[in-house]
Design a protein around this motif. Structure first.
Motif, PDB file in Angstrom:
ATOM      1  N   ALA A  76      32.844 -21.977 -32.030  1.00 48.27           N
ATOM      2  CA  ALA A  76      32.875 -22.036 -33.495  1.00 48.27           C
ATOM      3  C   ALA A  76      32.594 -23.461 -33.971  1.00 48.27           C
ATOM      4  N   GLN A  77      33.121 -24.439 -33.278  1.00 51.56           N
ATOM      5  CA  GLN A  77      32.899 -25.839 -33.631  1.00 51.56           C
ATOM      6  C   GLN A  77      31.411 -26.185 -33.507  1.00 51.56           C
ATOM      7  N   LEU A  78      30.789 -25.751 -32.438  1.00 48.79           N
ATOM      8  CA  LEU A  78      29.369 -26.014 -32.239  1.00 48.79           C
ATOM      9  C   LEU A  78      28.525 -25.304 -33.293  1.00 48.79           C
ATOM     10  N   TYR A  79      28.915 -24.086 -33.647  1.00 50.83           N
ATOM     11  CA  TYR A  79      28.201 -23.320 -34.669  1.00 50.83           C
ATOM     12  C   TYR A  79      28.278 -24.030 -36.021  1.00 50.83           C
ATOM     13  N   ARG A  80      29.455 -24.512 -36.388  1.00 49.86           N
ATOM     14  CA  ARG A  80      29.607 -25.257 -37.654  1.00 49.86           C
ATOM     15  C   ARG A  80      28.762 -26.524 -37.639  1.00 49.86           C
ATOM     16  N   ASN A  81      28.727 -27.210 -36.505  1.00 49.71           N
ATOM     17  CA  ASN A  81      27.912 -28.420 -36.389  1.00 49.71           C
ATOM     18  C   ASN A  81      26.432 -28.097 -36.538  1.00 49.71           C
ATOM     19  N   GLU A  82      26.011 -26.981 -35.971  1.00 47.69           N
ATOM     20  CA  GLU A  82      24.615 -26.551 -36.081  1.00 47.69           C
ATOM     21  C   GLU A  82      24.265 -26.257 -37.540  1.00 47.69           C
ATOM     22  N   ILE A  83      25.140 -25.567 -38.243  1.00 54.05           N
ATOM     23  CA  ILE A  83      24.918 -25.262 -39.659  1.00 54.05           C
ATOM     24  C   ILE A  83      24.848 -26.554 -40.466  1.00 54.05           C
ATOM     25  N   ARG A  84      25.756 -27.479 -40.191  1.00 53.30           N
ATOM     26  CA  ARG A  84      25.764 -28.769 -40.898  1.00 53.30           C
ATOM     27  C   ARG A  84      24.462 -29.514 -40.652  1.00 53.30           C
ATOM     28  N   HIS A  85      23.968 -29.486 -39.433  1.00 54.48           N
ATOM     29  CA  HIS A  85      22.717 -30.157 -39.080  1.00 54.48           C
ATOM     30  C   HIS A  85      21.539 -29.537 -39.845  1.00 54.48           C
ATOM     31  N   ILE A  86      21.490 -28.225 -39.909  1.00 60.30           N
ATOM     32  CA  ILE A  86      20.414 -27.540 -40.639  1.00 60.30           C
ATOM     33  C   ILE A  86      20.497 -27.871 -42.129  1.00 60.30           C
ATOM     34  N   PHE A  87      21.696 -27.823 -42.681  1.00 61.01           N
ATOM     35  CA  PHE A  87      21.871 -28.144 -44.096  1.00 61.01           C
ATOM     36  C   PHE A  87      21.389 -29.569 -44.382  1.00 61.01           C
ATOM     37  N   THR A  88      21.759 -30.504 -43.522  1.00 59.01           N
ATOM     38  CA  THR A  88      21.357 -31.898 -43.711  1.00 59.01           C
ATOM     39  C   THR A  88      19.842 -32.039 -43.663  1.00 59.01           C
ATOM     40  N   ALA A  89      19.197 -31.267 -42.803  1.00 58.22           N
ATOM     41  CA  ALA A  89      17.731 -31.312 -42.746  1.00 58.22           C
ATOM     42  C   ALA A  89      17.114 -30.803 -44.048  1.00 58.22           C
ATOM     43  N   PHE A  90      17.724 -29.813 -44.664  1.00 56.03           N
ATOM     44  CA  PHE A  90      17.235 -29.280 -45.937  1.00 56.03           C
ATOM     45  C   PHE A  90      17.552 -30.238 -47.092  1.00 56.03           C
ATOM     46  N   ASP A  91      18.695 -30.911 -47.035  1.00 57.31           N
ATOM     47  CA  ASP A  91      19.158 -31.809 -48.095  1.00 57.31           C
ATOM     48  C   ASP A  91      18.558 -33.195 -47.875  1.00 57.31           C
ATOM     49  N   ARG A  92      17.275 -33.317 -48.135  1.00 56.98           N
ATOM     50  CA  ARG A  92      16.538 -34.541 -47.825  1.00 56.98           C
ATOM     51  C   ARG A  92      16.956 -35.728 -48.682  1.00 56.98           C
ATOM     52  N   HIS A  93      17.574 -35.489 -49.826  1.00 53.77           N
ATOM     53  CA  HIS A  93      17.994 -36.574 -50.716  1.00 53.77           C
ATOM     54  C   HIS A  93      19.488 -36.879 -50.579  1.00 53.77           C
ATOM     55  N   TYR A  94      20.147 -36.233 -49.615  1.00 50.92           N
ATOM     56  CA  TYR A  94      21.576 -36.461 -49.319  1.00 50.92           C
ATOM     57  C   TYR A  94      22.460 -36.325 -50.561  1.00 50.92           C
ATOM     58  N   ARG A  95      22.254 -35.231 -51.290  1.00 48.54           N
ATOM     59  CA  ARG A  95      23.030 -34.987 -52.507  1.00 48.54           C
ATOM     60  C   ARG A  95      24.254 -34.114 -52.243  1.00 48.54           C
ATOM     61  N   GLY A  96      24.271 -33.415 -51.110  1.00 55.92           N
ATOM     62  CA  GLY A  96      25.397 -32.532 -50.819  1.00 55.92           C
ATOM     63  C   GLY A  96      25.184 -31.122 -51.338  1.00 55.92           C
ATOM     64  N   TYR A  97      24.039 -30.846 -51.884  1.00 51.38           N
ATOM     65  CA  TYR A  97      23.687 -29.508 -52.357  1.00 51.38           C
ATOM     66  C   TYR A  97      22.170 -29.348 -52.247  1.00 51.38           C
ATOM     67  N   LEU A  98      21.714 -28.112 -52.290  1.00 50.65           N
ATOM     68  CA  LEU A  98      20.280 -27.824 -52.187  1.00 50.65           C
ATOM     69  C   LEU A  98      19.756 -27.293 -53.503  1.00 50.65           C
ATOM     70  N   THR A  99      18.621 -27.807 -53.895  1.00 55.17           N
ATOM     71  CA  THR A  99      17.926 -27.255 -55.055  1.00 55.17           C
ATOM     72  C   THR A  99      16.900 -26.255 -54.540  1.00 55.17           C
ATOM     73  N   LEU A 100      16.379 -25.456 -55.447  1.00 54.73           N
ATOM     74  CA  LEU A 100      15.320 -24.517 -55.068  1.00 54.73           C
ATOM     75  C   LEU A 100      14.131 -25.278 -54.507  1.00 54.73           C
ATOM     76  N   GLU A 101      13.828 -26.407 -55.078  1.00 49.71           N
ATOM     77  CA  GLU A 101      12.703 -27.221 -54.594  1.00 49.71           C
ATOM     78  C   GLU A 101      12.931 -27.677 -53.151  1.00 49.71           C
ATOM     79  N   ASP A 102      14.161 -28.144 -52.828  1.00 53.40           N
ATOM     80  CA  ASP A 102      14.491 -28.545 -51.450  1.00 53.40           C
ATOM     81  C   ASP A 102      14.270 -27.375 -50.497  1.00 53.40           C
TER      82      ASP A 102
END
Length: 137
Positions: free
Chosen positions: A89-115
């Motif tokens: 579960a810990q590894l899965y959460r880390n994987e999700i966090r890594h994917i989210f960070t890749a999508f959040d290119r401006h490091y805002r903590g949220y994703l826009t439709l454009e991102d």
């Protein structure tokens, strides 16, 4: 906490032999009286040793409620199964966090439709835009 079977991902993770050995050593170290099982308090100490935090009452209750009623605590086999699931579960959460960070290119903590659209254009350029919109919503 632990992830439910409903939220489990299809891939499974296997501990390396050295990691498995470490878990067994922690079990033995926490089973000070060589009882063959870990009490509630022993389990808490083991989690601190392996994961660096003290489990909450709710987490400890959940684990101890799964104990075989014929024993007084967690056997080595039960302990190893719980720790494997916890690590997975810990590894899965880390994987999700890594994917989210890749999508959040401006490091805002949220994703826009454009991102979201930019990320999908890079990883799946032939995916119809309507699918991206549906997934975003």
């Amino acid at each position: 906490m632990f992830f439910s079977d409903a939220g489990a991902r299809p891939r499974t993770w296997e501990a390396s032999p050295s990691e498995h050995k470490k878990w067994v050593e922690v079990f033995k170290a926490c089973d000070e009286d060589n009882k063959g099982y870990l009490s509630r308090e022993d389990f808490k100490v083991a989690v601190v040793m392996l994961f660096g935090y003290k489990p909450s009452k709710i987490e400890a209750d959940a684990v101890m409620s799964s104990v075989n009623p014929n024993t007084s605590g967690l056997t080595l086999e039960e302990f190893l199964n719980i720790i494997r699931k916890k690590k997975e579960a810990q590894l899965y959460r880390n994987e999700i966090r890594h994917i989210f960070t890749a999508f959040d290119r401006h490091y805002r903590g949220y994703l826009t439709l454009e991102d979201f659209q930019k990320a999908f254009k890079q990883v799946a350029p032939k995916l119809p835009e309507r699918i991206t919109l549906e997934v975003f919503r």
